[in-house]
Design a protein around this motif. Structure first.
Motif, short mmCIF file in Angstrom:
data_model
loop_
_atom_site.label_atom_id
_atom_site.label_comp_id
_atom_site.label_asym_id
_atom_site.label_seq_id
_atom_site.Cartn_x
_atom_site.Cartn_y
_atom_site.Cartn_z
N ILE A 1 0.88 -1.17 0.00
CA ILE A 1 0.00 0.00 0.00
C ILE A 1 0.91 1.21 0.00
O ILE A 1 1.74 1.38 0.90
N VAL B 1 -4.74 7.22 -2.87
CA VAL B 1 -4.35 6.73 -1.54
C VAL B 1 -3.64 7.83 -0.78
O VAL B 1 -2.70 8.45 -1.30
N ARG C 1 -7.05 5.23 8.18
CA ARG C 1 -7.16 4.74 6.81
C ARG C 1 -7.66 3.30 6.86
O ARG C 1 -7.14 2.48 7.62
N PHE D 1 -8.43 -0.16 4.67
CA PHE D 1 -8.13 -0.86 3.43
C PHE D 1 -8.71 -2.27 3.49
O PHE D 1 -8.96 -2.82 4.57
N LEU E 1 -8.12 0.64 -1.06
CA LEU E 1 -8.68 1.63 -0.15
C LEU E 1 -10.19 1.48 -0.06
O LEU E 1 -10.88 1.37 -1.08
N ASP F 1 -11.47 6.68 4.26
CA ASP F 1 -10.69 7.42 5.24
C ASP F 1 -11.65 7.93 6.30
O ASP F 1 -12.66 8.56 5.98
#
Length: 305
Positions: A87, A94, A118, A120, A127, A130
């Motif tokens: 990532i 991202v 964050r 994921f 993603l 957020d």
């Protein structure tokens, strides 16, 4: 007349040969330790049990700067780096600037990143969302609760050329599976919460600004305090048998705490000579402690009893 001294000398020689071997066999074996390099300011290591892989958060510089340069690596249990930038904060769409603690819950990887969490997909790193945490100062460690929610520490400090400065945002933040944010406790008098671990209805907290670990109930009410030999604590994991492992920058070590029973908890040093030991991980399948060395660009794989 000369036979007895000769026999005595022979016996003493045998004892001299045997006793060191006995003492050596009875001494506890040191944990097996391996180092894996190639990282950039590694802050946290997490064992993804479902995929049997280690995830390493790399800050790449300042732990407070929103520069978008950070990344998360995938490492095999054998120490092979499978994907250094699995990532990547430099990827389109991202945002990842200074990732610290991580936890997996409900197939989601939650990562603390300064003032946001964050989220994921734990399987492919895509993603999901957020989660902004309004008023957060320095989100640090993350621990998963049995109900799928997570607990995140806000260490409440700014980091500059003069070192650490308190900014009064010290807190424990809860995020439910739907992404709703609440504060379990928020108090500027807290000594900068850092490592967190959750198990059996308790939340354990290690402090950056105190040489102690606290046990809280699910509503963040204090149950007990455990003093440690040194402070500037960082990572904290709770083992299935109830033991706690906590890293200390001041000691350059990992302490082992056995809090069982009504007697005073037993505190010992599990591993020493570990410079800048940050947020710990635990591989329960291998009884292995995972220690990122923040300033050395390495992680340590430490097999323990």
């Amino acid at each position: 007349m000369t036979t007895q001294p000769k026999r005595l000398a022979s016996v003493l020689a045998c004892l001299a040969a045997v006793l060191p071997a006995c003492a050596e066999s009875e001494a506890p074996a040191a944990p097996e330790l391996r180092r894996v390099g190639g990282f950039s300011t590694p802050e946290s290591v997490l064992h993804d049990e479902e995929r049997d892989v280690y995830l390493v958060s790399n800050i790449v510089g300042s732990p407070v700067e929103k520069d978008g340069r950070a990344f998360i690596s995938r490492v095999s249990p054998d120490g092979e780096i499978l994907d250094l930038t699995w990532i990547d904060g430099a990827s389109e769409g991202v945002t990842l600037s200074a990732p610290k603690g991580m936890a997996i819950a409900g197939g989601r990887l939650y990562v603390a990143d300064i003032d946001a969490i964050r989220v994921f997909d734990a399987s492919d790193g895509a993603l999901i969302e957020d989660i902004e945490v309004a008023g957060a100062g320095l989100l640090n460690d993350v621990a998963a609760m049995p109900d799928g929610s997570i607990v995140v520490s806000d260490t409440g400090v700014a980091i500059g050329e003069g070192g650490l400065t308190s900014i009064g945002t010290d807190a424990l933040v809860a995020v439910d599976p739907g992404g709703e944010v609440s504060r379990l406790i928020a108090d500027p008098a807290l000594p900068h919460p850092n490592g967190v671990a959750c198990a059996e209805g308790e939340i354990w907290v290690a402090y950056l600004g105190a040489a102690r670990v606290d046990a809280l109930d699910a509503s963040a009410q204090l149950r007990r305090e455990i003093s440690l030999p040194a402070g500037t604590l960082d990572g904290l994991v709770r083992l299935d048998d109830g033991r706690l492992l906590v890293s200390s920058w001041d000691a350059g070590a990992v302490f082992e705490i056995d809090p069982a029973g009504d007697a005073a908890p037993r505190v010992s040093t599990l591993a020493a000579d570990l410079p800048s030991p940050a947020d710990l991980g635990w591989d329960r399948a291998r009884n292995r402690l995972l220690v990122p060395l923040f300033n050395d660009g390495e992680i340590v794989l430490l097999d323990v009893e």
